[in-house]
Enzyme design. Structure first.
Site, PDB file in Angstrom:
ATOM      1  N   ASP A 143      -0.725 -21.249  32.794  1.00  0.00           N
ATOM      2  CA  ASP A 143      -2.201 -21.722  32.458  1.00  0.00           C
ATOM      3  C   ASP A 143      -1.850 -22.542  31.118  1.00  0.00           C
ATOM      4  O   ASP A 143      -1.023 -22.312  30.309  1.00  0.00           O
ATOM      5  CB  ASP A 143      -3.004 -20.394  31.910  1.00  0.00           C
ATOM      6  CG  ASP A 143      -2.565 -19.779  30.960  1.00  0.00           C
ATOM      7  OD1 ASP A 143      -2.825 -19.810  29.581  1.00  0.00           O
ATOM      8  OD2 ASP A 143      -1.521 -18.893  31.194  1.00  0.00           O
ATOM      9  N   GLU A 230     -11.935 -12.127  25.398  1.00  0.00           N
ATOM     10  CA  GLU A 230     -11.017 -11.502  24.207  1.00  0.00           C
ATOM     11  C   GLU A 230     -11.741 -11.454  23.048  1.00  0.00           C
ATOM     12  O   GLU A 230     -12.357 -12.461  22.775  1.00  0.00           O
ATOM     13  CB  GLU A 230      -9.747 -12.097  24.405  1.00  0.00           C
ATOM     14  CG  GLU A 230      -9.877 -13.782  24.452  1.00  0.00           C
ATOM     15  CD  GLU A 230      -8.276 -14.339  24.608  1.00  0.00           C
ATOM     16  OE1 GLU A 230      -7.494 -14.087  23.782  1.00  0.00           O
ATOM     17  OE2 GLU A 230      -8.335 -15.039  25.231  1.00  0.00           O
TER      18      GLU A 230
END
Length: 344
Positions: A143, A230
């Site tokens: 990613d 997150e």
């Protein structure tokens, strides 16, 4: 000491003035968003810049109406409060990172399956995962965001990046300046790719979904979109909603994306956020779990997962610096079947 002659004094004065004239200014670069995902360490050298649609400071929003409706908000002008001085970019990769200029890429015949490249990444901080090592799984990927700079996607693929999740947006008005370039070039290199959104807790879920939809193409060969949830200590947003509110906002965002793209979004998360908000929640959504020190079964007991982010310190040809490494939960045949189902 002897007194300097008039000619020598004039010469030295000219040299001093010249040095002042050439050394007085420093290039300045606009400060990027602080919204970053996973454990990638920011590089010391600057990343390529572009015209960013909106700024990195996300304004606080009023109490959210979950059934948000109306046209997408217009992006605000990019007006960062501070500017950071630029630093030179290394002109060459270290010798150990060199690879052939034109590595062979095998493309699948029309309607066929793309070749799976085996894992050839290295790790700056290797972890011994024991018998359940990610190396035993067949399909690895990465990613990326602006922090990886200008990527050589062909080389990256031959190193074992069979898929890539590319940062697209965060909040309701920030577009990663490398997204469009990475999106095109990853596809051209033969990687399966998808886009992810960094969720911002001080903006409404509906406007964040609309911002993602505005910027990420709906393409039949793309992987499902990802919502990255997150806690980020560097974020300008300090809100930490209740677990119930967190899940409500996520549901609004994911429902909008699923209606638009026709694919159920994947949830990316980290251990502390999962413990606080997601344990036992969203049983019908696929999960992408960050676990860089132990197998996900130890960190997220009982949770099924689709992708595992097992390192934030990967090293690979095609990228200067570190990169996140991920693996698909299954074999090559499982991967091909899963991709085919997404494209149908």
């Amino acid at each position: 000491m002897r007194r300097l002659s008039g000619l020598s004094a004039i010469f030295l004065a000219c040299v001093a003035l010249s040095a002042c004239g050439f050394g007085g200014g420093r290039d300045r670069a606009e400060r990027p968003s602080r919204e970053t995902t996973s454990s990638v360490v920011r590089p010391a050298s600057p990343v390529p810049s572009t015209n960013i649609v909106a700024g990195d400071v996300q304004p606080a929003a009023p109490q959210e109406a979950l059934a948000w409706a109306g046209p997408p908000p217009e992006p605000q002008a990019f007006m960062p409060a501070e500017r950071a001085a630029g630093m030179p970019v290394p002109s060459e990769r270290p010798i150990a990172m060199l690879a052939p200029d034109n590595p062979a890429i095998e493309t699948a015949p029309q309607g066929g399956r793309a070749r799976i490249y085996s894992h050839r990444f290295r790790d700056a901080k290797p972890i011994n995962f024991g018998k359940r090592s990610p190396r035993k799984l067949a399909v690895h990927g990465v990613d990326v965001s602006r922090w990886q700079g200008d990527i050589d996607w062909v080389k990256l693929r031959t190193q074992g990046a069979n898929f890539a999740y590319i940062k697209a947006t965060d909040g309701g008005d920030h577009l990663d300046p490398m997204f469009k370039k990475n999106w095109r070039r990853a596809q051209a290199a033969g990687l399966k790719r998808g886009a992810y959104h960094f969720f911002y807790w001080c903006r409404t879920a509906g406007e964040q979904a609309d911002w993602f939809i505005r910027n990420v193409p709906r393409e039949p060969d793309a992987l499902p979109p990802v919502i990255d949830v997150e806690w980020n200590g560097e974020s300008s947003c300090k809100r930490r909603p209740s677990p119930e509110r967190v899940r409500e906002k996520m549901q609004v965002f994911m429902d909008k994306l699923e209606r638009h793209y026709g694919q159920r979004p994947i949830i990316y998360t980290a251990p502390d956020f999962y413990r606080d908000n997601l344990k036992g929640a969203f049983p019908n959504h696929p999960f992408w779990l960050r676990s860089v020190a132990a197998h996900p079964s130890k960190v997220y007991p009982g949770r099924k997962w689709l992708f595992w982010q097992y390192s934030g310190s990967g090293l690979s040809h095609g990228v200067d610096g570190r990169i996140d490494l991920n693996v698909f939960n299954g074999g090559e045949e499982d991967w091909h079947n899963w991709v085919a189902a997404r494209s149908s």
